[in-house]
Design a protein around this motif. Sequence first.
Motif, PDB file in Angstrom:
ATOM      1  N   ARG A 174      36.734  11.342 -16.197  1.00 21.60           N
ATOM      2  CA  ARG A 174      37.741  10.969 -15.211  1.00 21.60           C
ATOM      3  C   ARG A 174      37.108  10.268 -14.012  1.00 21.60           C
ATOM      4  NH1 ARG A 174      41.336  15.362 -11.829  1.00 21.60           N
ATOM      5  NH2 ARG A 174      41.669  14.064 -10.015  1.00 21.60           N
ATOM      6  N   GLY A 175      35.842  10.594 -13.726  1.00 23.17           N
ATOM      7  CA  GLY A 175      35.126   9.959 -12.630  1.00 23.17           C
ATOM      8  C   GLY A 175      34.589   8.587 -12.981  1.00 23.17           C
ATOM      9  N   GLU A 176      35.069   8.032 -14.084  1.00 20.28           N
ATOM     10  CA  GLU A 176      34.683   6.686 -14.538  1.00 20.28           C
ATOM     11  C   GLU A 176      33.195   6.597 -14.862  1.00 20.28           C
ATOM     12  OE1 GLU A 176      36.122   3.791 -11.767  1.00 20.28           O
ATOM     13  OE2 GLU A 176      38.217   4.364 -12.047  1.00 20.28           O
ATOM     14  N   GLU A 177      32.668   7.663 -15.451  1.00 19.05           N
ATOM     15  CA  GLU A 177      31.284   7.682 -15.897  1.00 19.05           C
ATOM     16  C   GLU A 177      31.264   7.651 -17.422  1.00 19.05           C
ATOM     17  OE1 GLU A 177      27.279  10.513 -15.685  1.00 19.05           O
ATOM     18  OE2 GLU A 177      29.173  11.194 -14.814  1.00 19.05           O
ATOM     19  N   LEU A 178      30.447   6.771 -17.985  1.00 21.30           N
ATOM     20  CA  LEU A 178      30.309   6.684 -19.431  1.00 21.30           C
ATOM     21  C   LEU A 178      29.371   7.804 -19.890  1.00 21.30           C
ATOM     22  CD1 LEU A 178      31.134   4.987 -21.900  1.00 21.30           C
ATOM     23  CD2 LEU A 178      29.060   3.645 -21.560  1.00 21.30           C
ATOM     24  N   VAL A 179      29.897   8.744 -20.680  1.00 17.65           N
ATOM     25  CA  VAL A 179      29.126   9.941 -21.033  1.00 17.65           C
ATOM     26  C   VAL A 179      28.971  10.095 -22.542  1.00 17.65           C
ATOM     27  CG1 VAL A 179      29.696  11.181 -18.909  1.00 17.65           C
ATOM     28  CG2 VAL A 179      31.241  11.346 -20.881  1.00 17.65           C
ATOM     29  N   SER A 180      29.080   9.003 -23.276  1.00 24.72           N
ATOM     30  CA  SER A 180      28.993   9.068 -24.739  1.00 24.72           C
ATOM     31  C   SER A 180      27.711   9.740 -25.201  1.00 24.72           C
ATOM     32  CB  SER A 180      29.083   7.660 -25.333  1.00 24.72           C
ATOM     33  OG  SER A 180      30.156   6.940 -24.777  1.00 24.72           O
ATOM     34  N   ASP A 181      26.591   9.439 -24.540  1.00 22.38           N
ATOM     35  CA  ASP A 181      25.299   9.984 -24.962  1.00 22.38           C
ATOM     36  C   ASP A 181      25.157  11.453 -24.595  1.00 22.38           C
ATOM     37  OD1 ASP A 181      25.290   9.285 -22.260  1.00 22.38           O
ATOM     38  OD2 ASP A 181      23.114   9.027 -22.208  1.00 22.38           O
TER      39      ASP A 181
END
Length: 229
Positions: free
Chosen positions: A43-50
């Motif tokens: 939600r904080g617009e952070e890409l957390v795929s890894d």
Amino acid sequence: LAYALENELDELGDVSDWVAEHKWDGIRGQVICRKGEIFVWSRGEELVSDKYPEIADLVNTLPQGTVLDGEIVAIIDGQIALFNDLQTRIGRKNVSKSILQKVPVIFKAYDLLEYAGKDIRTFSYLERRALLEDLIQKANHPALHISEQMQFGSWAEVAAERALSRDKRSEGLMLKRKSASYQVGRKKGDWWKWKTDPLTIDAVLTYAMRGHGRRTNLFTDYTFGLWQP
């Protein structure tokens, strides 16, 4: 995003026009699957795929052109864990094999925003929900679950379910109008969050520390003194 419930339940109208879901205590996010790639956004617009390879593994399962809205939650011994457990994975630069085994995560899907490459946010909640249920059933992936939808015969039954929230490891209920489209931003009228009442304690505040980064204008960590006995 939803506003906190402001008025009495019966002011929302006929209970048959609404559904309820538990408000799971995790990290709100989106899963986007396009062109052979998958993106997990917080939600904080952070890409957390890894950071969450269990969810990133959906790239081999979800149809292309899929966008899901939901919650990243920790699962321990088959049960939804506390947010404190999930915090052991937040902020880690490297997610070790041991932490993956100790605190696995799943994606609890709330809604479907894009289906087969088509933006379906203008569809009603019930229309989107039907497509979401079908998609998740066909995916049959251990890291992809659907948030249970509940319908009630009275507002008293809704209140009774909210009273069970802590036992189910949720923060309360989300109330959603069946006919509502998926709106952008924080809107009033079609989604309401009805969180459990906070617990209280008799203590003395002795210290407060400012947050960091975006939270420098907030006091985020507190130290309390407890009465003895």
